[in-house]
Enzyme design. Structure first.
Site, PDB file in Angstrom:
ATOM      1  N   SER A  46      -9.811   0.960  14.491  1.00 56.38           N
ATOM      2  CA  SER A  46      -9.401   0.494  15.786  1.00 56.38           C
ATOM      3  C   SER A  46      -9.936   0.878  17.040  1.00 56.38           C
ATOM      4  CB  SER A  46      -7.741   0.461  15.963  1.00 56.38           C
ATOM      5  OG  SER A  46      -7.339   0.279  17.323  1.00 56.38           O
ATOM      6  N   VAL A  67       0.896  -1.275  -0.126  1.00 60.85           N
ATOM      7  CA  VAL A  67       0.002   0.126   0.129  1.00 60.85           C
ATOM      8  C   VAL A  67       0.983   1.234  -0.033  1.00 60.85           C
ATOM      9  CG1 VAL A  67      -1.821  -1.047   1.075  1.00 60.85           C
ATOM     10  CG2 VAL A  67      -0.268  -0.104   2.541  1.00 60.85           C
ATOM     11  N   ALA A 119      -2.763   7.665  16.316  1.00 62.28           N
ATOM     12  CA  ALA A 119      -3.116   8.806  15.106  1.00 62.28           C
ATOM     13  C   ALA A 119      -3.525   8.335  14.005  1.00 62.28           C
ATOM     14  CB  ALA A 119      -1.861   9.478  15.071  1.00 62.28           C
ATOM     15  N   LYS A 127      -5.018   5.452  13.110  1.00 64.83           N
ATOM     16  CA  LYS A 127      -6.359   4.732  12.997  1.00 64.83           C
ATOM     17  C   LYS A 127      -7.198   6.054  13.525  1.00 64.83           C
ATOM     18  CE  LYS A 127      -5.508   0.427  12.106  1.00 64.83           C
ATOM     19  NZ  LYS A 127      -6.104  -0.255  11.078  1.00 64.83           N
ATOM     20  N   TYR A 142       0.150   4.804  15.868  1.00 66.79           N
ATOM     21  CA  TYR A 142      -0.997   3.907  15.457  1.00 66.79           C
ATOM     22  C   TYR A 142      -1.909   4.398  15.908  1.00 66.79           C
ATOM     23  CZ  TYR A 142      -3.747  -0.568  15.525  1.00 66.79           C
ATOM     24  OH  TYR A 142      -4.883  -1.271  15.399  1.00 66.79           O
TER      25      TYR A 142
END
Length: 259
Positions: A147, A72, A162, A164, A160
């Site tokens: 999440s 990605v 920030a 999500k 992580y």
């Protein structure tokens, strides 16, 4: 409206789906559940061996697929995945973006490189995938994987969290911009046992015991228990649902402030 929607059945039978991050954990469970339910599915990730293995599992369920790795963070690889999927399946009805990256480090010490890596995979990667695949989706759907972290913050997961949180906001923005042709929704998982979490939540560990004590159903989730949420959001039965985030956490968020 299709027959499945008019009869109230929740199914992805006959649909053509791409699951990015679909060779492990939550993504793999979703890809296999789609195939079991009658969809043709392409499950992709960066690892050739994993892509080939899941493709075999998909074929064993009677579904069509193709084998193409994807990153990605690399737009060209996303374009190649889209084009090969269209050639192999005749089109795309549903995109699921389940790629992930985590940096378990304090915000006081996390490097710019690690911070940017997590955001590039989780947030910008979600955007790239949606942007690349949207032109190939005609009256279909996109499902992102969010999440609980933005709602229930935990130490050493600033990047992580920030990322999500951005996925949550991006999902709403994408629903606004891509509608009415494409519906965009998110799944918000709670605590699930995957290859990435099995060490952290080993049976009998204090961390696992603490999560189970605060979860209404009293246990950690299994990846296949998220598949039903993805099937619903991708199905015609969710034809009036967009811009939403569906929490699947065994009731953990209901007890978020329990000691």
């Amino acid at each position: 409206m299709s027959e499945s929607a008019s009869t109230g059945l929740v199914t992805v039978e006959g649909k053509r789906a791409v699951v990015i991050g679909g060779t492990s954990g939550i993504g793999r469970a979703i890809a296999l559940a789609f195939a079991e339910d009658g969809a043709d599915v392409v499950a992709s990730s960066r690892t050739r061996e994993a892509v080939e293995a899941v493709a075999d599992e998909i074929r064993n369920r009677g579904a069509e697929t193709t084998e193409r790795t994807c990153d990605v963070t690399d737009r060209e690889s996303l374009v190649a995945l889209r084009d090969e999927t269209v050639d192999a399946l005749g089109g795309v009805d549903t995109l699921v973006v389940s790629s992930g990256a985590v940096a378990r480090e304090s915000l006081r010490t996390v490097s710019d490189e690690e911070w940017n890596r997590v955001l590039d995979v989780q947030l910008t990667g979600t955007h790239r995938a949606c942007q690349v695949f949207a032109p190939a989706i005609d009256e279909g759907s996109i499902v992102t994987v969010s999440s609980m972290a933005p709602l229930r913050t935990m130490p050493d997961l600033a990047a992580y969290t920030a990322a999500k949180g951005g996925v949550d906001a991006y999902t709403r923005a994408a629903a606004k911009e891509l509608g009415p042709e494409i519906r965009v929704n998110a799944i918000r998982p709670g605590f699930f046992l995957t290859p990435q979490t099995e060490d952290a939540y080993a049976k009998g560990s204090p961390r696992r015991n603490g999560v189970q004590r605060k979860t209404e159903v009293g246990r950690i989730g299994r990846p296949e228990e998220l598949a039903g949420a993805a099937i619903y959001l991708a199905s015609d039965s969710a034809s009036y649902t967009t811009g939403e985030t569906l929490t699947v956490d065994g009731g953990f968020s209901n007890n978020a402030f329990q000691d």
